[in-house]
Design a protein around this motif. Structure first.
Motif, PDB file in Angstrom:
ATOM      1  N   ARG A 193      47.932  35.060  57.060  1.00 35.97           N
ATOM      2  CA  ARG A 193      47.436  36.429  56.894  1.00 35.97           C
ATOM      3  C   ARG A 193      48.414  37.297  56.114  1.00 35.97           C
ATOM      4  NH1 ARG A 193      45.495  38.753  62.291  1.00 35.97           N
ATOM      5  NH2 ARG A 193      43.643  37.518  61.881  1.00 35.97           N
ATOM      6  N   GLU A 194      49.715  37.009  56.226  1.00 34.52           N
ATOM      7  CA  GLU A 194      50.706  37.838  55.528  1.00 34.52           C
ATOM      8  C   GLU A 194      50.754  37.529  54.033  1.00 34.52           C
ATOM      9  OE1 GLU A 194      52.069  40.386  57.038  1.00 34.52           O
ATOM     10  OE2 GLU A 194      50.879  39.728  58.762  1.00 34.52           O
ATOM     11  N   LEU A 195      50.188  36.416  53.610  1.00 31.20           N
ATOM     12  CA  LEU A 195      50.111  36.125  52.175  1.00 31.20           C
ATOM     13  C   LEU A 195      48.987  36.936  51.551  1.00 31.20           C
ATOM     14  CD1 LEU A 195      50.489  32.229  51.888  1.00 31.20           C
ATOM     15  CD2 LEU A 195      52.156  33.971  51.270  1.00 31.20           C
ATOM     16  N   THR A 196      49.225  37.508  50.388  1.00 29.22           N
ATOM     17  CA  THR A 196      48.160  38.226  49.697  1.00 29.22           C
ATOM     18  C   THR A 196      47.122  37.239  49.178  1.00 29.22           C
ATOM     19  OG1 THR A 196      49.247  38.109  47.550  1.00 29.22           O
ATOM     20  CG2 THR A 196      49.807  39.994  48.969  1.00 29.22           C
ATOM     21  N   VAL A 197      45.946  37.765  48.871  1.00 27.25           N
ATOM     22  CA  VAL A 197      44.885  36.924  48.315  1.00 27.25           C
ATOM     23  C   VAL A 197      45.355  36.266  47.021  1.00 27.25           C
ATOM     24  CG1 VAL A 197      42.638  37.015  47.171  1.00 27.25           C
ATOM     25  CG2 VAL A 197      42.938  38.103  49.399  1.00 27.25           C
ATOM     26  N   SER A 198      46.015  37.044  46.164  1.00 26.95           N
ATOM     27  CA  SER A 198      46.471  36.473  44.890  1.00 26.95           C
ATOM     28  C   SER A 198      47.537  35.409  45.111  1.00 26.95           C
ATOM     29  CB  SER A 198      46.997  37.583  43.975  1.00 26.95           C
ATOM     30  OG  SER A 198      48.065  38.281  44.600  1.00 26.95           O
ATOM     31  N   ALA A 199      48.369  35.570  46.154  1.00 31.13           N
ATOM     32  CA  ALA A 199      49.397  34.572  46.452  1.00 31.13           C
ATOM     33  C   ALA A 199      48.755  33.267  46.906  1.00 31.13           C
ATOM     34  CB  ALA A 199      50.350  35.093  47.519  1.00 31.13           C
ATOM     35  N   ILE A 200      47.691  33.368  47.674  1.00 26.40           N
ATOM     36  CA  ILE A 200      46.994  32.151  48.101  1.00 26.40           C
ATOM     37  C   ILE A 200      46.361  31.466  46.897  1.00 26.40           C
ATOM     38  CG2 ILE A 200      44.933  31.350  49.337  1.00 26.40           C
ATOM     39  CD1 ILE A 200      45.742  33.164  51.639  1.00 26.40           C
ATOM     40  N   GLY A 201      45.756  32.248  46.013  1.00 23.53           N
ATOM     41  CA  GLY A 201      45.191  31.657  44.801  1.00 23.53           C
ATOM     42  C   GLY A 201      46.254  30.967  43.977  1.00 23.53           C
ATOM     43  N   ALA A 202      47.410  31.646  43.809  1.00 21.80           N
ATOM     44  CA  ALA A 202      48.500  31.064  43.019  1.00 21.80           C
ATOM     45  C   ALA A 202      49.054  29.815  43.681  1.00 21.80           C
ATOM     46  CB  ALA A 202      49.604  32.102  42.842  1.00 21.80           C
ATOM     47  N   ARG A 203      49.034  29.804  45.014  1.00 25.60           N
ATOM     48  CA  ARG A 203      49.541  28.657  45.768  1.00 25.60           C
ATOM     49  C   ARG A 203      48.782  27.380  45.422  1.00 25.60           C
ATOM     50  NH1 ARG A 203      48.759  27.172  51.652  1.00 25.60           N
ATOM     51  NH2 ARG A 203      50.720  26.226  52.290  1.00 25.60           N
ATOM     52  N   TRP A 204      47.501  27.538  45.023  1.00 24.75           N
ATOM     53  CA  TRP A 204      46.670  26.374  44.711  1.00 24.75           C
ATOM     54  C   TRP A 204      46.279  26.321  43.243  1.00 24.75           C
ATOM     55  CZ3 TRP A 204      46.893  22.634  47.946  1.00 24.75           C
ATOM     56  CH2 TRP A 204      47.144  22.900  49.299  1.00 24.75           C
ATOM     57  N   GLY A 205      47.127  26.883  42.395  1.00 22.85           N
ATOM     58  CA  GLY A 205      46.958  26.654  40.957  1.00 22.85           C
ATOM     59  C   GLY A 205      46.189  27.710  40.199  1.00 22.85           C
ATOM     60  N   PHE A 206      45.784  28.817  40.867  1.00 21.17           N
ATOM     61  CA  PHE A 206      45.049  29.880  40.167  1.00 21.17           C
ATOM     62  C   PHE A 206      46.031  30.996  39.827  1.00 21.17           C
ATOM     63  CE2 PHE A 206      41.721  27.910  42.850  1.00 21.17           C
ATOM     64  CZ  PHE A 206      40.828  27.531  41.850  1.00 21.17           C
ATOM     65  N   ALA A 207      46.571  30.962  38.612  1.00 19.81           N
ATOM     66  CA  ALA A 207      47.593  31.937  38.222  1.00 19.81           C
ATOM     67  C   ALA A 207      46.999  33.321  37.981  1.00 19.81           C
ATOM     68  CB  ALA A 207      48.314  31.449  36.965  1.00 19.81           C
ATOM     69  N   ASP A 208      45.752  33.385  37.527  1.00 21.87           N
ATOM     70  CA  ASP A 208      45.084  34.652  37.210  1.00 21.87           C
ATOM     71  C   ASP A 208      44.282  35.107  38.425  1.00 21.87           C
ATOM     72  OD1 ASP A 208      43.226  36.607  36.358  1.00 21.87           O
ATOM     73  OD2 ASP A 208      43.318  35.874  34.303  1.00 21.87           O
ATOM     74  N   ALA A 209      44.711  36.198  39.071  1.00 21.40           N
ATOM     75  CA  ALA A 209      44.069  36.667  40.308  1.00 21.40           C
ATOM     76  C   ALA A 209      42.612  37.061  40.079  1.00 21.40           C
ATOM     77  CB  ALA A 209      44.848  37.851  40.882  1.00 21.40           C
ATOM     78  N   ALA A 210      42.319  37.728  38.959  1.00 23.15           N
ATOM     79  CA  ALA A 210      40.941  38.150  38.688  1.00 23.15           C
ATOM     80  C   ALA A 210      40.034  36.940  38.476  1.00 23.15           C
ATOM     81  CB  ALA A 210      40.901  39.071  37.471  1.00 23.15           C
ATOM     82  N   HIS A 211      40.547  35.948  37.759  1.00 21.45           N
ATOM     83  CA  HIS A 211      39.767  34.724  37.522  1.00 21.45           C
ATOM     84  C   HIS A 211      39.518  34.003  38.844  1.00 21.45           C
ATOM     85  CE1 HIS A 211      38.236  31.207  35.495  1.00 21.45           C
ATOM     86  NE2 HIS A 211      39.197  30.439  35.984  1.00 21.45           N
ATOM     87  N   PHE A 212      40.542  33.932  39.678  1.00 26.42           N
ATOM     88  CA  PHE A 212      40.391  33.315  40.997  1.00 26.42           C
ATOM     89  C   PHE A 212      39.319  34.034  41.813  1.00 26.42           C
ATOM     90  CE2 PHE A 212      42.082  33.668  45.495  1.00 26.42           C
ATOM     91  CZ  PHE A 212      41.458  32.516  45.949  1.00 26.42           C
ATOM     92  N   SER A 213      39.348  35.365  41.815  1.00 28.76           N
ATOM     93  CA  SER A 213      38.376  36.131  42.596  1.00 28.76           C
ATOM     94  C   SER A 213      36.953  35.870  42.115  1.00 28.76           C
ATOM     95  CB  SER A 213      38.697  37.628  42.491  1.00 28.76           C
ATOM     96  OG  SER A 213      37.825  38.383  43.310  1.00 28.76           O
ATOM     97  N   ARG A 214      36.757  35.807  40.789  1.00 26.00           N
ATOM     98  CA  ARG A 214      35.416  35.548  40.238  1.00 26.00           C
ATOM     99  C   ARG A 214      34.922  34.157  40.630  1.00 26.00           C
ATOM    100  NH1 ARG A 214      37.588  38.227  35.712  1.00 26.00           N
ATOM    101  NH2 ARG A 214      38.056  36.238  34.697  1.00 26.00           N
ATOM    102  N   LEU A 215      35.809  33.161  40.509  1.00 25.21           N
ATOM    103  CA  LEU A 215      35.417  31.795  40.861  1.00 25.21           C
ATOM    104  C   LEU A 215      35.080  31.685  42.349  1.00 25.21           C
ATOM    105  CD1 LEU A 215      38.020  29.602  38.924  1.00 25.21           C
ATOM    106  CD2 LEU A 215      35.576  29.816  38.442  1.00 25.21           C
ATOM    107  N   PHE A 216      35.899  32.302  43.170  1.00 29.27           N
ATOM    108  CA  PHE A 216      35.682  32.226  44.614  1.00 29.27           C
ATOM    109  C   PHE A 216      34.354  32.878  44.991  1.00 29.27           C
ATOM    110  CE2 PHE A 216      36.074  33.180  49.076  1.00 29.27           C
ATOM    111  CZ  PHE A 216      36.821  32.125  49.580  1.00 29.27           C
ATOM    112  N   LYS A 217      34.075  34.032  44.421  1.00 29.16           N
ATOM    113  CA  LYS A 217      32.814  34.725  44.726  1.00 29.16           C
ATOM    114  C   LYS A 217      31.613  33.909  44.260  1.00 29.16           C
ATOM    115  CE  LYS A 217      30.382  39.122  44.357  1.00 29.16           C
ATOM    116  NZ  LYS A 217      30.416  40.512  43.832  1.00 29.16           N
ATOM    117  N   ALA A 218      31.722  33.282  43.096  1.00 30.89           N
ATOM    118  CA  ALA A 218      30.612  32.467  42.585  1.00 30.89           C
ATOM    119  C   ALA A 218      30.344  31.272  43.490  1.00 30.89           C
ATOM    120  CB  ALA A 218      30.926  31.995  41.164  1.00 30.89           C
TER     121      ALA A 218
END
Length: 328
Positions: free
Chosen positions: A279-304
């Motif tokens: 929970r203490e990790l930000t959403v973008s940090a979790i995305g980056a942790r698994w190879g998604f360097a671009d937070a906005a791109h990660f958010s779009r993919l996750f929502k889709a």
């Protein structure tokens, strides 16, 4: 997606034919349903969602339910369903096969192709529905497994059946973290049980060279999902094959290498977002942790993929306690 509480046995409300038909289609995928006695029909669907796994218990009077080309055109999510017979009997038909299920037996079926379930008497069935890509069984093997009865009295079936039977109450009372792990454990056990079925007929049968290579490749990818440098060239080089050979191997299953990597990374992100330990990790940090360097791109993919943004998904899956809300 948050864990929704299973209805306790005393809280069941039996509904009419039309209400039940709507409940079944809402809980699973669009379906057609017929019954010899609409007026006296009574049934109930109750369930919980744990991450990507939906676990439902269906109790009802005799009826026939069908997944037809028309309902597939209406909505065609990529799911497997596992039906575990708890009470009564069922005939499951798909891919030219029929499985006669009695209490304790289970079978798997694919929502992307037509199937039929026939119940001649009052019954109770536990249904586990999950995205197809989460079942780690070779694609060629799945084609052999739909609508095949697995006995709950021998082999790994004897482990899976009691686990699934007791899972409803465990999920209802479990914390979000425990429930998430229970969902993952179910998928692992189900995959093991069906992998066992592939080898029961004539003793262990070696995978073909192509299947063995694909199993090695997908395992290699899973072990390196956090590596941002993971790409077609590095995967192909590690297995001494050309990039084109690698691509054709996935294309034969209607997939792409990049698509497979993306889905597996998104699944790992979903698990972390639903885990209070992160929970203490930000959403973008979790995305980056698994190879998604671009937070906005990660958010779009996750929502889709999951129907909500990573932040919204996390808020539903791991709601803050009253104390945490006051602190924040």
């Amino acid at each position: 997606m948050a864990v929704s509480r299973l209805i306790r046995p005393g809280e069941q409300r039996l509904v009419s034919f039309d209400e039940f038909r709507e409940s079944v289609s809402d809980a699973f995928v669009p379906l057609e349903m017929t019954s010899a006695d609409h007026d006296d029909f009574r049934g109930v669907v109750r369930g919980a969602t744990v991450g990507a796994v939906r676990i439902s218990e269906v109790t009802a009077a005799p009826h026939v339910i069908r997944r037809t080309p028309r309902t597939i055109r209406a909505a065609n999510p990529d799911y497997f369903k596992l039906g575990l017979q708890v009470g009564g009997c069922c005939i499951l038909a798909q891919d030219g096969r029929e499985a006669a299920l009695t209490p304790g037996d289970f079978a798997i079926y694919d929502t992307t192709r037509p199937y039929q379930l026939s119940f001649d008497d009052r019954f109770r069935m536990l249904v586990v529905m999950f995205p197809r890509h989460l079942l780690r069984v070779p694609p060629d093997g799945i084609a052999q497994l739909t609508a095949r009865r697995v006995s709950g009295r021998q082999g790994l079936g004897a482990v899976v059946t009691p686990l699934l039977r007791g899972l409803g109450e465990q999920i209802a009372d479990a914390s979000p973290t425990v429930a998430l792990h229970l969902g993952d454990a179910v998928l692992d056990l189900v995959a093991a049980a069906f992998a066992e079925q592939l080898h029961l007929a004539d003793g262990p049968t070696p995978l073909s060279r192509g299947d063995e290579l694909q199993a090695r490749v997908t395992a290699f990818i899973d072990e390196r999902l956090a590596d941002r440098e993971l790409d077609l060239q590095s995967i192909a080089a590690a297995h001494h094959i050309s990039v084109r050979h690698l691509q054709k191997m996935f294309e034969a299953e209607g997939d792409t290498v990049s698509g497979w990597i993306r889905r597996r990374r998104l699944e790992q992100c979903r698990r972390d977002l639903a885990d209070p330990r992160y929970r203490e990790l930000t959403v973008s940090a979790i995305g980056a942790r698994w190879g998604f360097a671009d937070a906005a791109h990660f958010s779009r993919l996750f929502k889709a993929t999951h129907g909500s943004t990573p932040g919204t998904y996390r808020a539903a899956a791991t709601p803050l306690t009253e104390t945490e809300r006051r602190i924040r």
